[in-house]
Design a protein around this motif. Structure first.
Motif, PDB file in Angstrom:
ATOM      1  N   HIS A 189     -11.349   6.502  -9.633  1.00 48.34           N
ATOM      2  CA  HIS A 189     -12.013   5.425  -8.888  1.00 48.34           C
ATOM      3  C   HIS A 189     -10.979   4.518  -8.214  1.00 48.34           C
ATOM      4  O   HIS A 189     -11.169   4.097  -7.071  1.00 48.34           O
ATOM      5  CB  HIS A 189     -12.878   4.589  -9.825  1.00 48.34           C
ATOM      6  CG  HIS A 189     -14.153   5.253 -10.236  1.00 48.34           C
ATOM      7  ND1 HIS A 189     -15.003   5.841  -9.332  1.00 48.34           N
ATOM      8  CD2 HIS A 189     -14.733   5.422 -11.457  1.00 48.34           C
ATOM      9  CE1 HIS A 189     -16.053   6.341  -9.971  1.00 48.34           C
ATOM     10  NE2 HIS A 189     -15.901   6.112 -11.259  1.00 48.34           N
ATOM     11  N   LYS A 190      -9.897   4.226  -8.937  1.00 50.09           N
ATOM     12  CA  LYS A 190      -8.853   3.357  -8.382  1.00 50.09           C
ATOM     13  C   LYS A 190      -8.241   4.000  -7.141  1.00 50.09           C
ATOM     14  O   LYS A 190      -8.057   3.337  -6.104  1.00 50.09           O
ATOM     15  CB  LYS A 190      -7.765   3.108  -9.435  1.00 50.09           C
ATOM     16  CG  LYS A 190      -6.620   2.235  -8.916  1.00 50.09           C
ATOM     17  CD  LYS A 190      -5.556   2.055  -9.991  1.00 50.09           C
ATOM     18  CE  LYS A 190      -4.368   1.262  -9.449  1.00 50.09           C
ATOM     19  NZ  LYS A 190      -3.294   1.127 -10.468  1.00 50.09           N
ATOM     20  N   SER A 191      -7.918   5.293  -7.233  1.00 53.39           N
ATOM     21  CA  SER A 191      -7.335   6.004  -6.098  1.00 53.39           C
ATOM     22  C   SER A 191      -8.294   6.011  -4.906  1.00 53.39           C
ATOM     23  O   SER A 191      -7.891   5.776  -3.767  1.00 53.39           O
ATOM     24  CB  SER A 191      -7.001   7.438  -6.517  1.00 53.39           C
ATOM     25  OG  SER A 191      -6.552   8.198  -5.424  1.00 53.39           O
ATOM     26  N   ASN A 192      -9.577   6.254  -5.190  1.00 48.63           N
ATOM     27  CA  ASN A 192     -10.577   6.307  -4.117  1.00 48.63           C
ATOM     28  C   ASN A 192     -10.739   4.961  -3.433  1.00 48.63           C
ATOM     29  O   ASN A 192     -10.786   4.868  -2.202  1.00 48.63           O
ATOM     30  CB  ASN A 192     -11.925   6.767  -4.677  1.00 48.63           C
ATOM     31  CG  ASN A 192     -11.907   8.213  -5.124  1.00 48.63           C
ATOM     32  OD1 ASN A 192     -11.029   8.982  -4.737  1.00 48.63           O
ATOM     33  ND2 ASN A 192     -12.856   8.586  -5.960  1.00 48.63           N
ATOM     34  N   LEU A 193     -10.832   3.898  -4.231  1.00 47.18           N
ATOM     35  CA  LEU A 193     -11.070   2.586  -3.626  1.00 47.18           C
ATOM     36  C   LEU A 193      -9.847   2.089  -2.865  1.00 47.18           C
ATOM     37  O   LEU A 193      -9.979   1.443  -1.814  1.00 47.18           O
ATOM     38  CB  LEU A 193     -11.528   1.580  -4.687  1.00 47.18           C
ATOM     39  CG  LEU A 193     -10.523   1.048  -5.719  1.00 47.18           C
ATOM     40  CD1 LEU A 193      -9.809  -0.195  -5.220  1.00 47.18           C
ATOM     41  CD2 LEU A 193     -11.266   0.709  -7.028  1.00 47.18           C
ATOM     42  N   LEU A 199      -5.249   0.182   1.023  1.00 44.98           N
ATOM     43  CA  LEU A 199      -4.274  -0.581   0.238  1.00 44.98           C
ATOM     44  C   LEU A 199      -3.359   0.375  -0.517  1.00 44.98           C
ATOM     45  O   LEU A 199      -3.765   1.463  -0.895  1.00 44.98           O
ATOM     46  CB  LEU A 199      -4.989  -1.492  -0.761  1.00 44.98           C
ATOM     47  CG  LEU A 199      -6.025  -2.458  -0.171  1.00 44.98           C
ATOM     48  CD1 LEU A 199      -6.727  -3.228  -1.285  1.00 44.98           C
ATOM     49  CD2 LEU A 199      -5.373  -3.427   0.807  1.00 44.98           C
ATOM     50  N   LYS A 200      -2.124  -0.066  -0.747  1.00 40.33           N
ATOM     51  CA  LYS A 200      -1.155   0.808  -1.414  1.00 40.33           C
ATOM     52  C   LYS A 200      -0.577   0.199  -2.682  1.00 40.33           C
ATOM     53  O   LYS A 200      -0.053   0.921  -3.522  1.00 40.33           O
ATOM     54  CB  LYS A 200      -0.013   1.167  -0.451  1.00 40.33           C
ATOM     55  CG  LYS A 200      -0.479   1.947   0.784  1.00 40.33           C
ATOM     56  CD  LYS A 200       0.707   2.393   1.622  1.00 40.33           C
ATOM     57  CE  LYS A 200       0.257   3.143   2.867  1.00 40.33           C
ATOM     58  NZ  LYS A 200      -0.522   4.362   2.546  1.00 40.33           N
ATOM     59  N   THR A 201      -0.615  -1.114  -2.825  1.00 40.61           N
ATOM     60  CA  THR A 201       0.005  -1.763  -3.983  1.00 40.61           C
ATOM     61  C   THR A 201      -0.972  -2.724  -4.663  1.00 40.61           C
ATOM     62  O   THR A 201      -1.962  -3.163  -4.072  1.00 40.61           O
ATOM     63  CB  THR A 201       1.249  -2.566  -3.565  1.00 40.61           C
ATOM     64  OG1 THR A 201       0.842  -3.639  -2.700  1.00 40.61           O
ATOM     65  CG2 THR A 201       2.247  -1.677  -2.823  1.00 40.61           C
ATOM     66  N   PRO A 203      -0.351  -5.923  -5.523  1.00 46.15           N
ATOM     67  CA  PRO A 203      -0.393  -7.225  -4.836  1.00 46.15           C
ATOM     68  C   PRO A 203      -1.344  -7.238  -3.639  1.00 46.15           C
ATOM     69  O   PRO A 203      -2.053  -8.223  -3.402  1.00 46.15           O
ATOM     70  CB  PRO A 203       1.058  -7.435  -4.397  1.00 46.15           C
ATOM     71  CG  PRO A 203       1.855  -6.695  -5.406  1.00 46.15           C
ATOM     72  CD  PRO A 203       1.052  -5.478  -5.715  1.00 46.15           C
ATOM     73  N   GLU A 204      -1.369  -6.135  -2.886  1.00 42.77           N
ATOM     74  CA  GLU A 204      -2.298  -6.049  -1.766  1.00 42.77           C
ATOM     75  C   GLU A 204      -3.738  -6.089  -2.257  1.00 42.77           C
ATOM     76  O   GLU A 204      -4.604  -6.728  -1.650  1.00 42.77           O
ATOM     77  CB  GLU A 204      -2.052  -4.753  -0.981  1.00 42.77           C
ATOM     78  CG  GLU A 204      -0.775  -4.715  -0.185  1.00 42.77           C
ATOM     79  CD  GLU A 204      -0.557  -3.386   0.535  1.00 42.77           C
ATOM     80  OE1 GLU A 204       0.191  -3.374   1.520  1.00 42.77           O
ATOM     81  OE2 GLU A 204      -1.157  -2.377   0.107  1.00 42.77           O
ATOM     82  N   LEU A 205      -3.984  -5.421  -3.382  1.00 46.46           N
ATOM     83  CA  LEU A 205      -5.324  -5.388  -3.941  1.00 46.46           C
ATOM     84  C   LEU A 205      -5.748  -6.781  -4.409  1.00 46.46           C
ATOM     85  O   LEU A 205      -6.880  -7.208  -4.171  1.00 46.46           O
ATOM     86  CB  LEU A 205      -5.357  -4.389  -5.099  1.00 46.46           C
ATOM     87  CG  LEU A 205      -6.719  -4.102  -5.739  1.00 46.46           C
ATOM     88  CD1 LEU A 205      -6.765  -2.671  -6.247  1.00 46.46           C
ATOM     89  CD2 LEU A 205      -6.985  -5.054  -6.892  1.00 46.46           C
ATOM     90  N   ILE A 206      -4.832  -7.498  -5.062  1.00 43.46           N
ATOM     91  CA  ILE A 206      -5.144  -8.845  -5.545  1.00 43.46           C
ATOM     92  C   ILE A 206      -5.430  -9.782  -4.371  1.00 43.46           C
ATOM     93  O   ILE A 206      -6.375 -10.583  -4.402  1.00 43.46           O
ATOM     94  CB  ILE A 206      -3.988  -9.389  -6.403  1.00 43.46           C
ATOM     95  CG1 ILE A 206      -3.868  -8.552  -7.692  1.00 43.46           C
ATOM     96  CG2 ILE A 206      -4.206 -10.860  -6.747  1.00 43.46           C
ATOM     97  CD1 ILE A 206      -2.651  -8.883  -8.525  1.00 43.46           C
TER      98      ILE A 206
END
Length: 218
Positions: A189-193, A199-201, A203-206
């Motif tokens: 799920h993490k890879s898919n989202l 997004l790649k990192t 920090p970008e996700l946060i």
């Protein structure tokens, strides 16, 4: 003849499917694979018309990954997902990566035969209740903005949930334990989202989660 390759990690299931399908309605079972890597190798050798693909194969490459790779290597080969997962997330993901059909393992034999014939002709096949859910999802997205909807709207509810957990600093194992799912499922799920959001990192996700109001601080 419809040349068929069966991929399932259970030998009894493979044997049963082979006995059921071989010679029925012009179907030839050309081979059997126990996991994704083996299915990819055999498909390149046998060039089947249809691959009957299980999703959950703990030993080796899973069905989603194998389907993604097979569609790149053999785009004309139809892949029919045969799974026990009656789940929207699996269904929508399978469609996104190029599967031609999705059918449950508890489906009647006649329905499975029809599904194989359907995808072999180049058509798509979904079991009846899945078709209804897919249409409902489409209508909801249209109401929420249709083509103008952002990438966040393309996430499944489970992916949105896991996004929030990750952004709050929880590990994959902590998320898996809390949601009562496997660590491998969380990682998928993490890879898919991350892919859907571009997004790649972390920090970008946060940063993305903050903009979406998914993080609150007491």
């Amino acid at each position: 003849m419809i040349k068929l390759l069966i991929c399932d990690d259970h030998a009894v299931v493979r044997s049963g499917l082979s006995m059921l399908l071989h010679g029925k309605h012009d179907i030839e079972v050309a081979g059997e694979a126990s996991e994704g890597d083996e299915a990819i190798r055999m498909a390149q050798e046998l060039l089947p018309d249809v691959v009957l693909m299980d999703l959950s194969m703990p030993h080796g490459k899973d069905g989603m990954t194998a389907t993604t790779e097979l569609k790149k290597l053999l785009p004309d080969t139809a892949i029919l997902i045969l799974t026990m997962h009656d789940d929207d997330e699996y269904l929508f993901r399978a469609i996104q990566i190029g599967a031609s059909g999705y059918i449950l393992k508890n489906a009647p034999h006649d329905e499975l035969l029809s599904a194989i014939q359907c995808v072999a002709k180049g058509d798509a096949y979904l079991y009846p209740t899945a078709t209804k859910r897919l249409m409902s999802e489409y209508l909801v997205k249209m109401k929420q903005g249709g083509e103008g909807a952002g990438p966040y709207d393309a996430l499944s509810e489970r992916e949105k949930e896991i996004l929030a957990w990750i952004a709050k600093g929880y590990s994959n194992k902590e998320i898996a334990d809390s949601l009562v799912i496997s660590v491998k499922t969380v990682e998928t799920h993490k890879s898919n989202l991350m892919e859907k959001l571009g997004l790649k990192t972390r920090p970008e996700l946060i940063k993305f989660a903050l903009k979406k109001g998914l993080l609150t601080f007491e």
